[in-house]
Design a protein around this motif. Structure first.
Motif, PDB file in Angstrom:
ATOM      1  N   ALA A   1      -3.309  -3.108  13.233  1.00 54.05           N
ATOM      2  CA  ALA A   1      -1.943  -3.461  13.666  1.00 54.05           C
ATOM      3  C   ALA A   1      -1.222  -4.204  12.537  1.00 54.05           C
ATOM      4  N   PRO A   2      -1.057  -3.551  11.374  1.00 50.54           N
ATOM      5  CA  PRO A   2      -0.563  -4.253  10.179  1.00 50.54           C
ATOM      6  C   PRO A   2       0.778  -4.962  10.366  1.00 50.54           C
ATOM      7  N   MET A   3       1.636  -4.414  11.251  1.00 54.08           N
ATOM      8  CA  MET A   3       2.945  -5.048  11.412  1.00 54.08           C
ATOM      9  C   MET A   3       2.853  -6.399  12.130  1.00 54.08           C
TER      10      MET A   3
ATOM     11  N   ILE B   1      10.058   7.299   6.373  1.00 57.15           N
ATOM     12  CA  ILE B   1       8.642   7.518   6.091  1.00 57.15           C
ATOM     13  C   ILE B   1       7.941   6.210   5.709  1.00 57.15           C
ATOM     14  N   ARG B   2       8.696   5.306   5.041  1.00 56.08           N
ATOM     15  CA  ARG B   2       8.074   4.032   4.649  1.00 56.08           C
ATOM     16  C   ARG B   2       7.733   3.205   5.869  1.00 56.08           C
ATOM     17  N   ALA B   3       8.644   3.173   6.846  1.00 50.78           N
ATOM     18  CA  ALA B   3       8.362   2.439   8.088  1.00 50.78           C
ATOM     19  C   ALA B   3       7.143   3.050   8.781  1.00 50.78           C
ATOM     20  N   THR B   4       7.084   4.386   8.763  1.00 50.19           N
ATOM     21  CA  THR B   4       5.950   5.075   9.384  1.00 50.19           C
ATOM     22  C   THR B   4       4.644   4.705   8.693  1.00 50.19           C
ATOM     23  N   MET B   5       4.660   4.701   7.357  1.00 46.87           N
ATOM     24  CA  MET B   5       3.433   4.407   6.602  1.00 46.87           C
ATOM     25  C   MET B   5       3.044   2.938   6.688  1.00 46.87           C
ATOM     26  N   LEU B   6       4.034   2.050   6.851  1.00 46.32           N
ATOM     27  CA  LEU B   6       3.708   0.635   7.028  1.00 46.32           C
ATOM     28  C   LEU B   6       3.063   0.414   8.388  1.00 46.32           C
TER      29      LEU B   6
ATOM     30  N   GLY C   1       5.326  -8.398   7.926  1.00 48.87           N
ATOM     31  CA  GLY C   1       6.598  -7.737   8.234  1.00 48.87           C
ATOM     32  C   GLY C   1       7.337  -7.506   6.937  1.00 48.87           C
ATOM     33  N   ALA C   2       7.930  -6.337   6.766  1.00 45.13           N
ATOM     34  CA  ALA C   2       8.579  -6.044   5.495  1.00 45.13           C
ATOM     35  C   ALA C   2       9.939  -5.404   5.689  1.00 45.13           C
ATOM     36  N   LEU C   3      10.894  -5.879   4.888  1.00 49.65           N
ATOM     37  CA  LEU C   3      12.195  -5.212   4.771  1.00 49.65           C
ATOM     38  C   LEU C   3      12.265  -4.706   3.339  1.00 49.65           C
ATOM     39  N   LEU C   4      12.175  -3.392   3.153  1.00 50.91           N
ATOM     40  CA  LEU C   4      12.179  -2.861   1.786  1.00 50.91           C
ATOM     41  C   LEU C   4      13.558  -2.368   1.404  1.00 50.91           C
ATOM     42  N   ASP C   5      14.020  -1.307   2.046  1.00 50.18           N
ATOM     43  CA  ASP C   5      15.386  -0.905   1.777  1.00 50.18           C
ATOM     44  C   ASP C   5      16.136  -0.793   3.091  1.00 50.18           C
TER      45      ASP C   5
ATOM     46  N   GLY D   1       0.797  -1.225   0.000  1.00 50.21           N
ATOM     47  CA  GLY D   1       0.000   0.000   0.000  1.00 50.21           C
ATOM     48  C   GLY D   1       0.828   1.273   0.000  1.00 50.21           C
ATOM     49  N   LEU D   2       2.145   1.162  -0.224  1.00 41.49           N
ATOM     50  CA  LEU D   2       2.963   2.378  -0.273  1.00 41.49           C
ATOM     51  C   LEU D   2       2.748   3.102  -1.594  1.00 41.49           C
TER      52      LEU D   2
END
Lengths: 266, 277
Positions: A83-85, B112-117, A89-93, A62-63
């Protein structure tokens, strides 16, 4: 977990993309992409640079908003999760944290947003091996340490679905082995693991299932062994002993994506 | 680094309750207090406020016999303005920087991505940030305003006696906190719209230190009224309302500033909702 949640979990795939389409300034990044990722296995997400792997992951989370299609997490859009996390769980960059904040401060802020107990922060710091530097400014971390902090954030909510974008980038051999073991263990615990990489040998020994994309389109969606058999030169495949066949993934991948590479030397 | 025990799902890993806006505010508060730049900004705001209160009141008190009649009258009718306005005019710089950095540094670092997630509804994350900034800046700047008032009123007492219990003084002291808080929200909104720390800080400083001067060059009362309607003109809210050089009353100043916050804040919320991160 309540019965209702378990039911949803069983009914819908962990992750589902339906006709995802996204372009940037007229250049198509992802085109009508549909696939499902299931729990209990490591799904490797492969494609040449610029194929749309990272875009797809951002669409799933959803980013970014797709121009068409939808991305569903256990049947619902990411933005609709509570509580989506604790679900994903995501590692993007790597280094997606404020450089002036400590690793512990970063994780505490995330934990509190999900109503997770502070004790969980120390648990994941220990899990990724950052306990001794937890109070140091994260801006001074090496790429390997930054990746570990990103993994800690991804696992903070004990999610049933884990998305990792190039998790072994910048890691030393011990780190790579650690990630590989971790991903297999997460899958063995019944979680869905979607991991992108362009390191074929790494994927050959980690991924049970492969999604291959090129120029934003789905090229393959099948078990790793089947992919190798289908896309390797039959003579080479037959001549290779079974134990060595994972090493053929690179060749299979190159054959499949030959026409789909975004940048290539001629 | 043993993975076996820690990854198991048990009650210690579940949320303690269904997370809501309060949890986002706790999260933003944790972020806010865990950065050194926050403490630097708030410290600078405090020191600069006290410094300019002392400097302005001491200078005018010392020069009082040599001032012209109009300035002497201004000194007496708008003593609270003399005590608080110079402090706010310069100390707001720190609040502007803090407000921009609070969000723009998240864009520049990828945080910001961590915040939005964590908060995929997005606008609630920005609102939680705004609530955190507003609460911290308001409480601290009220403490600073009271201190400035007590020190400043002592320095000027030979020529003008003001008490903090006068309604005019109380309004001005509250106005100082309101001004700092709302300027912080203007800065936060600009930081959200521009995303880059340097661009955001340049923009907000130009707005606060240059814009009113430029529109004020328009001849006649139009220029004066326009300059007063810029966010920086809202310092009238910490004045007595009896200063002949002001074109707007303290209440009008507050409305003007609220209007700026509403317009810029709504644009920031809209942008955060629509823009890919």
């Amino acid at each position: 977990m309540t019965t209702a949640n378990t039911h949803t979990f069983d009914a819908a795939p962990a992750i589902e993309a339906r006709g995802l389409t996204k372009s940037y300034g007229g250049r198509t990044a992802v085109a009508d992409l549909s696939f499902a990722v299931h729990a209990g296995r490591v799904t490797g997400f492969l494609g040449p640079n610029g194929a749309g792997k990272s875009t797809t992951m951002r669409l799933l989370l959803g980013l970014e908003r797709p121009e068409a299609g939808e991305a569903l997490i256990e049947g619902r859009p990411y933005a609709a999760l509570i509580a989506p996390m604790t679900r994903v769980g995501a590692l993007l960059d790597a280094k997606a944290f404020h450089k002036g904040r400590s690793a512990r401060g970063h994780l505490l802020a995330l934990a509190r947003s999900q109503a997770l107990p502070d004790a969980r922060v120390d648990a994941v710091l220990d899990l990724v091996g950052l306990s001794s530097v937890a109070r140091k400014r994260a801006g001074g971390f090496s790429l390997g340490m930054a990746q570990r902090l990103g993994i800690a954030a991804a696992l903070l909510g004990d999610p049933r679905i884990v998305l990792l974008d190039e998790p072994v980038n910048g890691l030393d051999p011990q780190g790579i082995l650690w990630i590989r073991t971790l991903m297999k263990q997460l899958a063995a615990e019944g979680r869905a693991v979607l991991v992108s990489s362009h390191l074929m040998n790494e994927m050959a020994v980690t991924a049970d299932h492969l999604l291959v994309i090129g120029q934003g389109r789905l090229l393959a969606d099948c078990p790793t062994a089947e992919f190798i058999e289908r896309h390797t030169d039959p003579a080479v495949y037959a001549a290779t002993p079974q134990v060595a066949r994972p090493a053929l993934l690179e060749e299979a991948f190159m054959r499949l994506t030959a026409g789909a590479a975004e940048y290539s030397a001629h | 680094m043993s993975t076996a025990a820690l990854l198991r799902t048990d009650s210690a890993v579940r949320p303690t309750h269904r997370p809501g806006f309060t949890d986002l505010v706790r999260s933003e508060w944790t972020k806010f207090t865990s950065l050194r730049s926050t403490w630097w900004s708030l410290g600078v705001m405090t020191v600069v406020s006290l410094g300019f209160t002392v400097a302005a009141t001491a200078t005018y008190t010392h020069d009082y016999p040599h001032l012209d009649a109009a300035t002497q009258s201004q000194f007496r009718t708008d003593t609270v303005g003399l005590i608080l306005q110079p402090a706010a005019q310069f100390a707001q710089l720190a609040v502007c920087v803090l407000g921009v950095l609070l969000i723009a540094s998240e864009y520049s670092t990828g945080m910001i991505r961590a915040t939005m997630l964590a908060a995929p509804r997005r606008t609630s994350a920005l609102l939680a940030k705004a609530a955190t900034l507003a609460a911290a800046v308001f409480v601290l700047s009220e403490v600073v305003a009271v201190a400035c008032f007590l020190i400043g009123s002592r320095i000027v007492r030979a020529h003008s006696v003001v008490s903090i219990t006068d309604p005019t003084s109380l309004h001005a002291v509250l106005g100082f906190g309101a001004y700092m808080t709302l300027i912080g929200l203007v800065a936060l909104s600009l930081g959200t719209l521009l995303r880059h720390p340097a661009a955001g800080i340049s923009m907000v400083l130009a707005m606060q230190f240059v814009l009113a001067g430029v529109v004020g060059m328009i001849p006649g009362s139009v220029g004066k009224h326009l300059a007063g309607a810029m966010p920086s003109g809202a310092t009238v809210i910490m004045g007595s309302g009896h200063n002949a050089s002001n074109v707007y009353s303290p209440a009008q100043g507050l409305l003007i500033l609220l209007g700026w916050v509403a317009v810029l804040g709504a644009s920031a919320l809209h942008t955060v909702k629509k823009r890919d991160v």
